[in-house]
Design a protein around this motif. Sequence first.
Motif, PDB file in Angstrom:
ATOM      1  N   GLU A 158      -6.104  -3.392   6.210  1.00  0.00           N
ATOM      2  CA  GLU A 158      -5.922  -3.062   4.805  1.00  0.00           C
ATOM      3  C   GLU A 158      -4.587  -3.583   4.267  1.00  0.00           C
ATOM      4  OE1 GLU A 158      -6.440  -2.179   1.156  1.00  0.00           O
ATOM      5  OE2 GLU A 158      -8.036  -1.752   2.606  1.00  0.00           O
ATOM      6  N   LEU A 159      -3.516  -3.439   5.068  1.00  0.00           N
ATOM      7  CA  LEU A 159      -2.190  -3.847   4.622  1.00  0.00           C
ATOM      8  C   LEU A 159      -1.944  -5.343   4.801  1.00  0.00           C
ATOM      9  CD1 LEU A 159      -0.059  -0.875   6.031  1.00  0.00           C
ATOM     10  CD2 LEU A 159      -1.002  -1.150   3.730  1.00  0.00           C
ATOM     11  N   GLY A 160      -2.786  -5.985   5.611  1.00  0.00           N
ATOM     12  CA  GLY A 160      -2.653  -7.423   5.813  1.00  0.00           C
ATOM     13  C   GLY A 160      -1.470  -7.814   6.679  1.00  0.00           C
ATOM     14  N   ARG A 161      -1.043  -6.918   7.549  1.00  0.00           N
ATOM     15  CA  ARG A 161       0.077  -7.198   8.444  1.00  0.00           C
ATOM     16  C   ARG A 161       0.030  -6.233   9.623  1.00  0.00           C
ATOM     17  NH1 ARG A 161       3.560  -3.082   8.088  1.00  0.00           N
ATOM     18  NH2 ARG A 161       3.685  -1.867   6.172  1.00  0.00           N
ATOM     19  N   GLU A 162       0.826  -6.533  10.645  1.00  0.00           N
ATOM     20  CA  GLU A 162       0.929  -5.630  11.784  1.00  0.00           C
ATOM     21  C   GLU A 162       1.779  -4.416  11.411  1.00  0.00           C
ATOM     22  OE1 GLU A 162       2.345  -7.570  15.247  1.00  0.00           O
ATOM     23  OE2 GLU A 162       0.633  -8.921  15.418  1.00  0.00           O
ATOM     24  N   LEU A 163       1.405  -3.265  11.915  1.00  0.00           N
ATOM     25  CA  LEU A 163       2.186  -2.066  11.675  1.00  0.00           C
ATOM     26  C   LEU A 163       3.427  -2.060  12.558  1.00  0.00           C
ATOM     27  CD1 LEU A 163      -0.494   0.787  11.411  1.00  0.00           C
ATOM     28  CD2 LEU A 163       0.430  -0.671   9.611  1.00  0.00           C
ATOM     29  N   THR A 164       4.484  -1.455  12.068  1.00  0.00           N
ATOM     30  CA  THR A 164       5.689  -1.310  12.864  1.00  0.00           C
ATOM     31  C   THR A 164       5.486  -0.192  13.891  1.00  0.00           C
ATOM     32  OG1 THR A 164       6.676   0.312  11.371  1.00  0.00           O
ATOM     33  CG2 THR A 164       7.070  -2.014  10.899  1.00  0.00           C
ATOM     34  N   VAL A 165       6.383  -0.115  14.852  1.00  0.00           N
ATOM     35  CA  VAL A 165       6.309   0.956  15.846  1.00  0.00           C
ATOM     36  C   VAL A 165       6.368   2.311  15.149  1.00  0.00           C
ATOM     37  CG1 VAL A 165       7.491   2.010  17.802  1.00  0.00           C
ATOM     38  CG2 VAL A 165       7.344  -0.479  17.635  1.00  0.00           C
ATOM     39  N   GLU A 186      -9.770   8.751   4.638  1.00  0.00           N
ATOM     40  CA  GLU A 186      -9.978   9.152   3.245  1.00  0.00           C
ATOM     41  C   GLU A 186      -8.660   9.134   2.474  1.00  0.00           C
ATOM     42  OE1 GLU A 186     -12.111  10.416  -0.158  1.00  0.00           O
ATOM     43  OE2 GLU A 186     -12.667   9.433   1.718  1.00  0.00           O
ATOM     44  N   ALA A 187      -7.575   9.571   3.127  1.00  0.00           N
ATOM     45  CA  ALA A 187      -6.255   9.526   2.487  1.00  0.00           C
ATOM     46  C   ALA A 187      -5.847   8.079   2.217  1.00  0.00           C
ATOM     47  CB  ALA A 187      -5.223  10.227   3.370  1.00  0.00           C
ATOM     48  N   LEU A 188      -6.126   7.184   3.172  1.00  0.00           N
ATOM     49  CA  LEU A 188      -5.831   5.768   2.986  1.00  0.00           C
ATOM     50  C   LEU A 188      -6.627   5.211   1.808  1.00  0.00           C
ATOM     51  CD1 LEU A 188      -4.683   2.999   3.826  1.00  0.00           C
ATOM     52  CD2 LEU A 188      -6.580   2.808   5.451  1.00  0.00           C
ATOM     53  N   ARG A 189      -7.911   5.560   1.724  1.00  0.00           N
ATOM     54  CA  ARG A 189      -8.754   5.071   0.629  1.00  0.00           C
ATOM     55  C   ARG A 189      -8.208   5.502  -0.726  1.00  0.00           C
ATOM     56  NH1 ARG A 189     -12.496   6.572  -2.791  1.00  0.00           N
ATOM     57  NH2 ARG A 189     -12.428   8.744  -2.160  1.00  0.00           N
ATOM     58  N   ARG A 190      -7.775   6.749  -0.808  1.00  0.00           N
ATOM     59  CA  ARG A 190      -7.260   7.256  -2.082  1.00  0.00           C
ATOM     60  C   ARG A 190      -5.902   6.644  -2.420  1.00  0.00           C
ATOM     61  NH1 ARG A 190      -9.636  13.170  -3.240  1.00  0.00           N
ATOM     62  NH2 ARG A 190     -11.623  12.892  -2.155  1.00  0.00           N
ATOM     63  N   GLY A 191      -5.106   6.392  -1.391  1.00  0.00           N
ATOM     64  CA  GLY A 191      -3.828   5.743  -1.640  1.00  0.00           C
ATOM     65  C   GLY A 191      -4.018   4.327  -2.161  1.00  0.00           C
ATOM     66  N   VAL A 192      -4.956   3.588  -1.554  1.00  0.00           N
ATOM     67  CA  VAL A 192      -5.244   2.224  -1.994  1.00  0.00           C
ATOM     68  C   VAL A 192      -5.790   2.229  -3.417  1.00  0.00           C
ATOM     69  CG1 VAL A 192      -6.725   0.218  -1.593  1.00  0.00           C
ATOM     70  CG2 VAL A 192      -5.607   1.344   0.330  1.00  0.00           C
ATOM     71  N   ALA A 193      -6.674   3.188  -3.717  1.00  0.00           N
ATOM     72  CA  ALA A 193      -7.247   3.290  -5.057  1.00  0.00           C
ATOM     73  C   ALA A 193      -6.171   3.550  -6.105  1.00  0.00           C
ATOM     74  CB  ALA A 193      -8.296   4.402  -5.101  1.00  0.00           C
ATOM     75  N   ALA A 194      -5.119   4.277  -5.708  1.00  0.00           N
ATOM     76  CA  ALA A 194      -4.024   4.580  -6.622  1.00  0.00           C
ATOM     77  C   ALA A 194      -2.962   3.484  -6.620  1.00  0.00           C
ATOM     78  CB  ALA A 194      -3.386   5.921  -6.250  1.00  0.00           C
ATOM     79  N   GLY A 195      -3.145   2.463  -5.774  1.00  0.00           N
ATOM     80  CA  GLY A 195      -2.176   1.386  -5.698  1.00  0.00           C
ATOM     81  C   GLY A 195      -0.919   1.759  -4.940  1.00  0.00           C
ATOM     82  N   ILE A 196      -0.985   2.828  -4.130  1.00  0.00           N
ATOM     83  CA  ILE A 196       0.175   3.304  -3.368  1.00  0.00           C
ATOM     84  C   ILE A 196      -0.173   3.268  -1.886  1.00  0.00           C
ATOM     85  CG2 ILE A 196       1.798   5.190  -3.012  1.00  0.00           C
ATOM     86  CD1 ILE A 196       1.087   6.207  -5.785  1.00  0.00           C
ATOM     87  N   ARG A 197       0.575   2.504  -1.114  1.00  0.00           N
ATOM     88  CA  ARG A 197       0.289   2.369   0.315  1.00  0.00           C
ATOM     89  C   ARG A 197       1.421   2.928   1.166  1.00  0.00           C
ATOM     90  NH1 ARG A 197      -2.703  -3.546   0.687  1.00  0.00           N
ATOM     91  NH2 ARG A 197      -3.977  -3.294  -1.180  1.00  0.00           N
ATOM     92  N   SER A 198       2.211   3.793   0.585  1.00  0.00           N
ATOM     93  CA  SER A 198       3.325   4.405   1.307  1.00  0.00           C
ATOM     94  C   SER A 198       2.807   5.464   2.265  1.00  0.00           C
ATOM     95  CB  SER A 198       4.307   5.037   0.311  1.00  0.00           C
ATOM     96  OG  SER A 198       5.201   5.894   0.970  1.00  0.00           O
TER      97      SER A 198
END
Length: 259
Positions: A158-165, A186-198
């Motif tokens: 989803e983020l298009g990159r490797e996650l940090t440790v 589900e939390a990830l889906r809602r964050g993406v829908a809101a444009g927030i990936r923090s």
Amino acid sequence: MSKIDVYGSFAQALFFSGPVAVPKYLLLHYAALGLTDQQMVLLIHILSEMGTNPYPQASVLAQRMQAGTEEIEEMIGRLVERGLLAIEKSWNAEERKWSYSYSILGLIDKLAEQWALEGVKQFTSNRSPKAPSVPATEAVAPVNDPTADKLISLFEQELGRELTVFECQHIEAWLSAHYSGELIVEALRRGVAAGIRSFRYLDSILREWEKKGLHTKAEVEADDRYFQARQEKKAPGRKRAKKVQDGKTDKDKYEDFYL
């Protein structure tokens, strides 16, 4: 000039050259954020200039670090790409030209997430019963959690990159805190829908569901319907939202993620 005078002049110049405020928390956790030693030194140099020169040139930073200008520019680009550093542009009305400055708000957000992660781990350790001690001869090697691996893979996709440790540890902490895989997705889906990936934003969603006693996706959706019904009851004259036409949406790509 005597040797004592020279030493005194140097000491005065040293202590009055100005301090550089580097938070101890950053020094203790920069490696967990995926920062290299060289990137950390670069950030310290940028921090040291913020009071007087908010946008030091890469050539100046390269001279201080005894590195090539291209190497410094590449490090800055990586920090910007990861959201730890930002280059802001503003119009200077007096000089009638654009000015630039570095912003470390992204770095502060990551440190806040690290701090929240430690809080989750502390909460989990206090809530979970202590396991009996195992003799060293009977110690068992840690087993990789397939759910965590699957979640990490989905986040990276989803983020298009490797996650940090640090980010991987955050996901593992969620699972340790007994958040189900489907709730995390589900939390990830809602964050993406809101444009927030923090990760901090996703953590706040999961904590809110925990406060409400919601442990499954079905319970969350039922709570959404209940909230929507209450809103419609408060405003009966409000037009209801049009139903989404048949066909796949962005939500559908998460439906195949079974845990």
